[in-house]
Design a protein around this motif. Sequence first.
Motif, mmCIF file in Angstrom:
data_model
loop_
_atom_site.group_PDB
_atom_site.id
_atom_site.type_symbol
_atom_site.label_atom_id
_atom_site.label_comp_id
_atom_site.label_asym_id
_atom_site.label_seq_id
_atom_site.Cartn_x
_atom_site.Cartn_y
_atom_site.Cartn_z
ATOM 1 N N LEU A 59 39.943 -15.773 -20.616
ATOM 2 C CA LEU A 59 38.650 -15.274 -21.432
ATOM 3 C C LEU A 59 38.461 -13.814 -21.260
ATOM 4 O O LEU A 59 38.742 -13.258 -20.164
ATOM 5 C CB LEU A 59 37.762 -16.271 -21.021
ATOM 6 N N ASN A 60 37.605 -13.392 -22.137
ATOM 7 C CA ASN A 60 36.851 -11.938 -22.271
ATOM 8 C C ASN A 60 35.449 -11.943 -22.608
ATOM 9 O O ASN A 60 35.215 -12.730 -23.627
ATOM 10 C CB ASN A 60 37.824 -11.217 -23.068
ATOM 11 N N ASP A 61 34.824 -11.670 -21.848
ATOM 12 C CA ASP A 61 33.305 -11.408 -22.284
ATOM 13 C C ASP A 61 32.923 -10.119 -22.985
ATOM 14 O O ASP A 61 32.930 -9.154 -22.497
ATOM 15 C CB ASP A 61 32.451 -11.365 -21.027
ATOM 16 N N THR A 62 33.212 -10.277 -24.372
ATOM 17 C CA THR A 62 33.055 -9.145 -25.170
ATOM 18 C C THR A 62 31.703 -8.494 -25.739
ATOM 19 O O THR A 62 31.506 -7.751 -26.535
ATOM 20 C CB THR A 62 33.867 -9.456 -26.510
ATOM 21 N N GLU A 63 30.719 -9.285 -25.215
ATOM 22 C CA GLU A 63 28.958 -8.997 -25.485
ATOM 23 C C GLU A 63 28.491 -8.600 -24.419
ATOM 24 O O GLU A 63 27.549 -7.531 -24.332
ATOM 25 C CB GLU A 63 28.685 -10.292 -26.309
ATOM 26 N N ASP A 64 28.543 -9.154 -23.169
ATOM 27 C CA ASP A 64 27.705 -8.983 -22.044
ATOM 28 C C ASP A 64 28.133 -8.279 -20.895
ATOM 29 O O ASP A 64 27.512 -8.462 -19.814
ATOM 30 C CB ASP A 64 27.032 -10.440 -21.679
ATOM 31 N N GLY A 65 29.365 -7.354 -20.965
ATOM 32 C CA GLY A 65 29.386 -6.594 -19.983
ATOM 33 C C GLY A 65 30.665 -7.028 -18.966
ATOM 34 O O GLY A 65 30.950 -6.218 -17.881
ATOM 35 N N HIS A 66 31.095 -8.368 -18.847
ATOM 36 C CA HIS A 66 31.924 -8.740 -17.864
ATOM 37 C C HIS A 66 33.259 -8.285 -18.107
ATOM 38 O O HIS A 66 34.187 -8.533 -17.192
ATOM 39 C CB HIS A 66 31.691 -10.067 -17.587
ATOM 40 N N GLY A 67 33.884 -8.235 -19.421
ATOM 41 C CA GLY A 67 35.038 -8.232 -19.782
ATOM 42 C C GLY A 67 35.726 -9.245 -19.163
ATOM 43 O O GLY A 67 35.475 -10.587 -19.272
ATOM 44 N N THR A 260 34.308 -11.585 -30.766
ATOM 45 C CA THR A 260 33.382 -12.806 -31.059
ATOM 46 C C THR A 260 33.150 -12.801 -32.463
ATOM 47 O O THR A 260 32.445 -13.784 -32.891
ATOM 48 C CB THR A 260 31.864 -12.197 -30.425
ATOM 49 N N ARG A 261 33.752 -12.165 -33.128
ATOM 50 C CA ARG A 261 33.830 -12.349 -34.843
ATOM 51 C C ARG A 261 34.499 -13.664 -35.084
ATOM 52 O O ARG A 261 34.425 -14.273 -36.000
ATOM 53 C CB ARG A 261 34.623 -11.331 -35.573
ATOM 54 N N MET A 262 35.162 -14.271 -34.200
ATOM 55 C CA MET A 262 35.827 -15.598 -34.441
ATOM 56 C C MET A 262 34.787 -16.667 -34.645
ATOM 57 O O MET A 262 35.143 -17.807 -35.505
ATOM 58 C CB MET A 262 36.746 -16.051 -32.808
ATOM 59 N N VAL A 263 33.641 -16.564 -34.337
ATOM 60 C CA VAL A 263 32.631 -17.719 -34.507
ATOM 61 C C VAL A 263 32.266 -17.729 -36.108
ATOM 62 O O VAL A 263 31.807 -18.674 -36.556
ATOM 63 C CB VAL A 263 31.094 -17.416 -33.943
ATOM 64 N N ALA A 264 32.440 -16.792 -36.861
ATOM 65 C CA ALA A 264 32.213 -16.870 -38.265
ATOM 66 C C ALA A 264 33.313 -16.217 -39.312
ATOM 67 O O ALA A 264 33.369 -16.386 -40.393
ATOM 68 C CB ALA A 264 31.063 -15.757 -38.648
#
Length: 364
Positions: A59-67, A260-264
């Motif tokens: 996984l990759n956190d692409t919004e909240d800074g964890h990467g 995160t564009r995967m959601v739409a």
Amino acid sequence: MTAPLVCAQAIDAPGPATARDGRVFQIYQFTPETMPHIDGKNSDWDRVPAAYRCGTAELNDTEDGHGTDIDTNDIDVQVTLGWVKGLNRLYVLYEAYDDFWDFERFNPEGYLNDIFELVVDGDLSGGPFIYNPLVPEARKWGASAAHVRNHLAFSGYHAQNYHIFTPPVRGSWTLIWGSQPWIATFPYAHRAYSFDGRQGEAGKLTLEFWVTPYDYAPVDGPELAKESRLVENKLIGLSWSVLDFDGGKRDGHYNLSHDTRMVANASYLCAFRLMPLERDQVPDFRADWSFSLIENREQTVAFRDESVGDIESWYWDFGNGDFSTEQHPLYQYPESGVHYNVTLEITGAGKSDKKTRFWEVMIP
């Protein structure tokens, strides 16, 4: 959870233009006899090899800074996917440890609780499926009924987004981000949980469910819908996100797609292959067969042997007194408008087996 398993053995052969540089992940094939019972327990999945299990390290956190530097003492998840030939269902096992389970509240960001978000594009068609770029009005969101209708007008038709509550609250297990909430109800989906945590505490959750993917899932209901046909070696689009909330604040948006564009937009999903049976799932000796009508040859059927084992002889009973000992016979029925019970019997190495299809062979 133990050290995270990852899809390290996922197929890296060239794939479609999907996320993760076209990398192709795997979906395990169960037999009808071994498919999971939806009871919130993971024992049915013990036979699945590690190569099929996707853990936190993917996984990759692409919004909240964890990467990709995700602290598994904070959150640790594992997702395993399965399918059964002849059933257009995707089976999912979601196992998660969280140091702070957040639920039974409605936070300002609009989420009910911690979320496992699954997106499925059964025919790998790609493209936006939440907002239609050709309909600007559909991008508007507001309090009025008109805005809601516009927002949902085309959402979820060719790919489906499930916001799954972990654990379920207020009698709901998932929010469908789309225009067709019916896809989350039985007999189009089914789920079960086991969970040992309480609000604000650490704990482990097991979610076991299946969903039906659709090439076309309209707001009108299942009568006009078209299920995605799941067949061996087919590629489908799929990804998931884990939205972790701690005390009303989002602590991470971890996703397999790394976008995160995967959601739409289904073009940002990952490619998954519906795999053949693993060796331990293939019987030593079993009769099986399929058939197809031959075009431009009246009342003629091509029978195909799909049996398994060291076979020495084949005996086809065409259901009307005629028979054949060929492996793949071609047979012209003398009558039309009749259903036939056709049987294949195989023998070899001191063994025998039969497979009958009752009323399936219909001569138009």
